[in-house]
Each structure stands twice: as C-alpha cells, then as structure tokens.
Scaffold this motif. Structure first.
Motif, PDB file in Angstrom:
ATOM      1  N   SER A 142     -21.835   9.428  -4.640  1.00  0.00           N
ATOM      2  CA  SER A 142     -20.872  10.526  -3.714  1.00  0.00           C
ATOM      3  C   SER A 142     -21.636  10.495  -2.382  1.00  0.00           C
ATOM      4  O   SER A 142     -23.146  10.321  -2.143  1.00  0.00           O
TER       5      SER A 142
ATOM      6  N   THR B 278     -15.263   9.665  -0.556  1.00  0.00           N
ATOM      7  CA  THR B 278     -15.051  11.063  -0.913  1.00  0.00           C
ATOM      8  C   THR B 278     -15.800  11.444  -2.106  1.00  0.00           C
ATOM      9  O   THR B 278     -16.221  10.442  -2.752  1.00  0.00           O
TER      10      THR B 278
ATOM     11  N   ASP C  97     -14.497   2.210  -2.909  1.00  0.00           N
ATOM     12  CA  ASP C  97     -13.774   3.593  -3.394  1.00  0.00           C
ATOM     13  C   ASP C  97     -12.754   3.083  -4.302  1.00  0.00           C
ATOM     14  O   ASP C  97     -11.619   3.894  -4.609  1.00  0.00           O
TER      15      ASP C  97
END
Lengths: 441, 183
Positions: free
Chosen positions: A172, A410, B96
């Motif tokens: 994170s 994110t 991601d």
C-alpha cells in the motif's frame, strides 16, 4: 514504595542500553529481579502498583469441574485466539483464513489456527478411497494408497508454510492500520511427518529428460503447480501428519506436498498426482495468480522461495503500552533458504540496532522466536526487526525493496493479495500515549 | 543474490548425495498403473500443446456455452465479477494490475485450455466436453482479438496462438530454475 519496587528500580539503574531509545542487552532476560510488561500482564516499575488484596476462594475452586471432551478445544476465555475469515459464506471464490500470530507464542502453530487458503472450498476426502500416482518421465508409473504410504519410513521436520501473498497490504502507498494477523497472518509453522518424495522416485525410476514435476490436488480446482525436480532430491516430502495428528482438512487431508521454504501454493494439498516432465506446465497459478508484476510492466515468474523475513508480534498494532517501563519485544523470523543466523532490533527507526535473543536452536526453514528487553521511556519510538539467515541473506529496508518492486497507486483491500513476496523490514510506531501504529520508516 | 543461489545449489547436491537410497532400501508398495488407467487424470496441457485432446470449437459455439455456464462469475461480456475478467485486453501498466485480463497476461494459450478443463465451471469442474473447452478458448481469444472470429481451434493449432504478453516474464531465480525451451 515497597521492597519489590525498590529492587526493580535498582535493577533498572544497573542496566546498560545496547542501542538507542532503551534497547537492553538480550541476556538481561536472565536477570530475575526484572518484571516484564507483557500483553497478558501489564506491569511496570513506574508508577508503583497498588498493594494486592486479600486472597479469597474463587467459585471454580468450590465445585467439581466439567467432563473431559474426546478432542479438547481452547478455553472459552481464549475464544479470541481464532483465525479471521475472508470468505465466511463460501461464495464461489478463493477463501482465506489468517493465523492470529499476535496472540500465539513459541514457534508451533496449533492445527486449529494454521492458516488455510482454498480456491474452491475444503474437499471432503475419504482416505480409504484416495489414490496417489507418480507417472510421466519415469521408468514405471506407480500408484499408492494412504495405507501404503504409512508403511514407508516416515520423517518429521518443522517447516513454515507461507502464502506468496502474505504481507501484501505492505505494498500500500500509505501504511494500513491493521494487526499482525491481518497483515502477516498467511504464514504458519508446524511439524510435518511424511514420506520423502525421493524414496518414491527411487521406486518409479527417473527418466534423465525429467527436469520438473507437476503436482496436482484432488480438490475441485485440481490445483496444479510445476516444481523443479531438484527439490524432490533435496527435501520435498508427502506429509500425512501435522503437529502429530492427521493433516487438518484445510491443510490437505489426507496428504499434501511439503516443499520446505517454498511458496505455499506450490505445496499442493489433497495431493493425488505427480508427473515428471521436461518443461513447466505454466498452470494458471504459476502463469497468472502467483506472478509478481513489476513497475516496468514485466512480472517475476517462478518466485519459488519465500525469502528471509521477520516481524515483531509484540508490541504491535492493537496492543497499547499502559505506561513507561520495561517490556519484552518479541517476534518471528524465518527464511526459505535455511536457518536464521541473527535478528537485530531497533527502537529508533533503524538508526541503531541490537541483537535479539533467539529461543532455542534455530531450525532450517522454520519459525525462530526472537526476544529482547526494552525500557520504554514514554517518548516516541519506532520498533523494527531485521533478520539475517545462514547464507547472509538480509531483509531489505522498505526503501530498497520498494525501489525494486514498486508500491501500489491506491490502498488495496486487506483481503486481496495481487502482489506477493513482500519481505522488507517492517516498523511499529509507538506514540507517547503508548498507542501503536503501522508506519513506514 | 547469485551467491545465495549458488550456495543453495551446493547444499542440494550435498543433501542428495547423502540421502540417495537404493531401490532395495524402499518398501516397494506402489502398484504399477498403465497409461490407459491414468488417462482420466492425465489432463495437464504443456505450453508446447503436448496433452491437447482431440476435438475442436469456434467462438460462436463458445459464446453459447459462455452465456449459459460462465456469465455468473465472469460477467455478461467477460468483463469479470467474482471471477477474473476474460475479455478486454490491454497492456500491462505496472504493479496495480491485480485483475489483469487473463488473455492479455498469460504467456501461453495452453494455460487457458488447461485451466478451463481442470477447474471450470466453478460449480461443476470436469463437466465440459473437449469440444466445449476448445469453443470457450476460441470465444475468449477472439474476444481479445488474438484469433479471427471464425477460427476453429483444435489440438494442432491452439498452442500456436501467440499471446501478447509472451515475453513479459522474468524468472526470479535463474540458477534454481531448470531451463525450459518454451515454444
């Protein structure tokens, strides 16, 4: 001030810090005059505690107790020492359960709380009907039943098993405030007993063209992974027992592959088939799920080994330090390469380090418990642990790790693990109020 | 990094040397089993296409099967849901990519056939015929623009489909990973 408190104050005044912000020599454990504040019994040197009350008979000492159950479960007062579930209603997706490492001690994970991941529920396998085969590039394909394998010479060894996705929340961009169980609970350590795979391969014979073996489970996903054949000659075995009792259904009953130090998903549960091959099969789990995307758009593949790692289990997020005083920092270290050689602790965010004491003799590819005494002066502190294994592999700093592996854009879900094999140094920040936070330092 | 890999290899050799048993040492309780009796379980498909069974299918048939057996988890048009997205190819952009579109990520088409046949549909694995698995592969691959819409896939051409991310992977431990010559 009572005599006990005076003695303790004198003892503390003699202690010489070995690193910044109150870390004491690891052998100060042996000083019997010290009382440690722990998760269960917070006590301290300052302020002095109120005097004890007169003893009375508690109610459980005045009546006969309950019957002995055939299989005992923990006290109802320890009912918080359980796994957390990511998919409690068994929806058609992966199910994960995490081990409450912050509430356990020592190095063995009890079978009831060993972490489990299953990709389509836990199968209900009748051991009398379970069949296991080895075939492919062998001289003779063979089949064994459970009862056959139990007649082989069995071996026992400790081994940690860790999901490749353990500690994924650490990718994170900002630190997620969650406890050790949520962040690092996809690892456990048990004593496994079974038959070395090399013995069974002696019987099938090995075609010299074989370089890999495919291991496949009898669960609904028929989960399959390719393993380099050298691991079969090294320390791979087929486990039938876990901490002395038959494997738990969530951990592979009636038999599983154990590949000490390797990524958990490769240690195929419900093992029913091994096939020797000359090339990896590129199964879904090795060509997609357990690959590691990198910042440059490429991805790591065949990340077999869970590298050297450690984290502090006490103090950690969710606990509170009640007042300044003496505490025992404790945690777990392990390496998929071999034994832990040493663990260093910092209380000042990595500026200075002190060697922790290791419980017993570190075992190869197994949990090692570390401890060090710490005198918290009530000011801010950042606690870190850094493990080094017998080959000199050292946990990287977070900065170094992230420079290579990247950080997410994110904040991810705590339950997801799109990124794997995080093993950088982790930090707990202590505030002057004694509150503990996950921090990046 | 290379040092520790080399050390691990040395240890492997030492351990193997010390432990090697001779056949006479072992209980020999395994029963011989024939290739014929193994066939039902021998389902792995290798990147070369080795293991692909007889049969064939195209995207039109695949779409019909998809609409009845796969939409629940993978979405009406393969956009994903409880299961991963299957259609909507795009380049890999970084770390991601937690739900990377399958066909855009897998290095080999063989994995699609293998995984669908061994594990899908979720509620009834191993229930699809080989023709149905070929048809579903054709539906997914053509939906991602990797084969023409009317292409019929079979054992001789499925492994030839070139996947866009074929060279997107780095072997993490080269010295511990046996060389493989991918097709």
């Amino acid at each position: 001030m009572g005599m006990r408190e005076e003695l303790q104050k004198k003892a503390v005044s003699r202690l010489v810090p070995v690193a910044g912000n109150g870390l004491l020599h690891r052998r100060e454990f042996l000083n019997r005059a010290l009382t440690f504040a722990t998760a269960a019994t917070a006590s301290s040197l300052v302020p002095t505690r109120a005097s004890a009350e007169a003893l009375t008979e508690p109610k459980w000492s005045l009546v006969n107790g309950g019957p002995i159950p055939p299989y005992q479960t923990p006290s109802k007062y320890a009912s918080n020492v359980v796994r957390t579930l990511a998919n409690p209603y068994n929806l058609p997706k992966v199910s994960q359960s995490r081990t409450p490492l912050h509430l356990l001690e020592g190095t063995f994970t009890p079978n009831g709380v060993h972490f489990t991941i299953v990709h389509a529920g836990i199968p209900d396998i009748d051991p009398a009907q379970h069949r296991f085969v080895i075939h492919g590039l062998v001289r003779q394909a063979l089949e064994w039943r459970v009862e056959d394998l139990l007649r082989y010479p069995l071996v026992s060894r400790l081994a940690f098993i860790e999901c490749g996705g353990n500690s994924a929340p650490m990718f994170s961009p900002t630190p997620i405030q969650a406890n050790v169980q949520a962040l690092h609970g996809l690892v456990s350590c048990a004593e496994w007993t079974g038959v070395p795979l090399s013995i069974l391969l002696e019987e099938t014979g090995i075609d010299p063209r074989a370089k890999w073996f495919i291991a496949e489970g009898a669960d609904a996903p028929h989960l399959a992974r390719s393993v380099p054949l050298w691991k079969a000659h090294d320390d791979a075995f087929i486990a039938l027992y876990q901490n002395g009792e038959p494997l738990m259904p969530g951990n592979g009953y009636p038999m599983r592959l154990v590949l000490p130090g390797f990524e958990g998903n490769m240690q195929v549960k419900y093992l029913r088939r091994i096939k020797l091959v000359d090339e990896p099969m590129m199964s879904y789990y090795e060509a997609q799920v357990y690959t590691e995307p990198l910042p440059n758009g490429k991805a790591y593949q065949f990340y077999f080994i869970n590298e050297v790692k450690s984290f502090i289990t006490y103090p950690s997020y969710g606990f509170k330090l009640p007042f300044p005083g003496l505490y025992q920092i404790s945690g777990l270290a392990y390496s998929g390469y071999g034994r832990i050689r040493r663990v260093e602790i910092s209380a000042d965010g990595g500026k200075s380090w002190a060697k922790a004491a290791l419980d017993g003799v570190p075992r190869s590819k197994a949990f090692t418990r570390f401890r060090i005494p710490w005198h918290w002066n009530g000011g801010p502190a950042i606690l870190q642990s850094k493990a080094v294994d017998e080959f000199g592999n050292e946990q990287p700093t977070r900065a170094r790790f992230v420079a290579q592996r990247g950080e997410l854009a994110t904040v991810p879900s705590l339950m997801a693990f799109p990124n794997h094999h995080f093993n950088a140094v982790m930090s707990w920040g202590i505030s002057p109020k004694g509150e503990i936070a996950n921090v990046y330092a | 990094m290379y040092m520790r890999e080399a050390l691990a290899v040395v240890l492997v050799v030492v351990a193997f040397g010390a432990r090697a048993a001779t056949p006479a040492d072992t209980p020999h309780l395994g029963k011989a089993i024939s290739a014929e009796d193994l066939a039902e379980w021998n389902i792995d498909i290798l990147p070369s296409g080795k293991g692909l069974p007889p049969g064939s299918g195209d995207a039109a048939e695949g779409k019909k099967i998809y609409r009845t057996k796969c939409v629940g988890c993978h979405g009406l048009n393969g956009e994903g849901g409880l299961g991963p997205p299957l259609i909507g190819n795009h380049p890999i952009r970084g770390i991601d990519e937690g739900t990377i579109v399958l066909a855009g990520y897998l290095p080999f088409s063989s994995t699609l056939f293998d995984e669908i046949r061994r594990a899908m549909p979720w509620q009834s694995p191993r229930s699809l015929t080989n023709d149905e698995v070929y048809a579903l592969c054709a539906f997914i691959l053509s939906g991602n623009g990797l084969i023409p819409k009317d292409k019929v896939l079979n054992a001789s051409n499925l492994a030839e489909v070139r996947m866009p991310n074929r060279h997107g992977f780095i072997v993490r431990f080269p010295k511990l990973t046996p060389r493989f010559d991918a097709p």
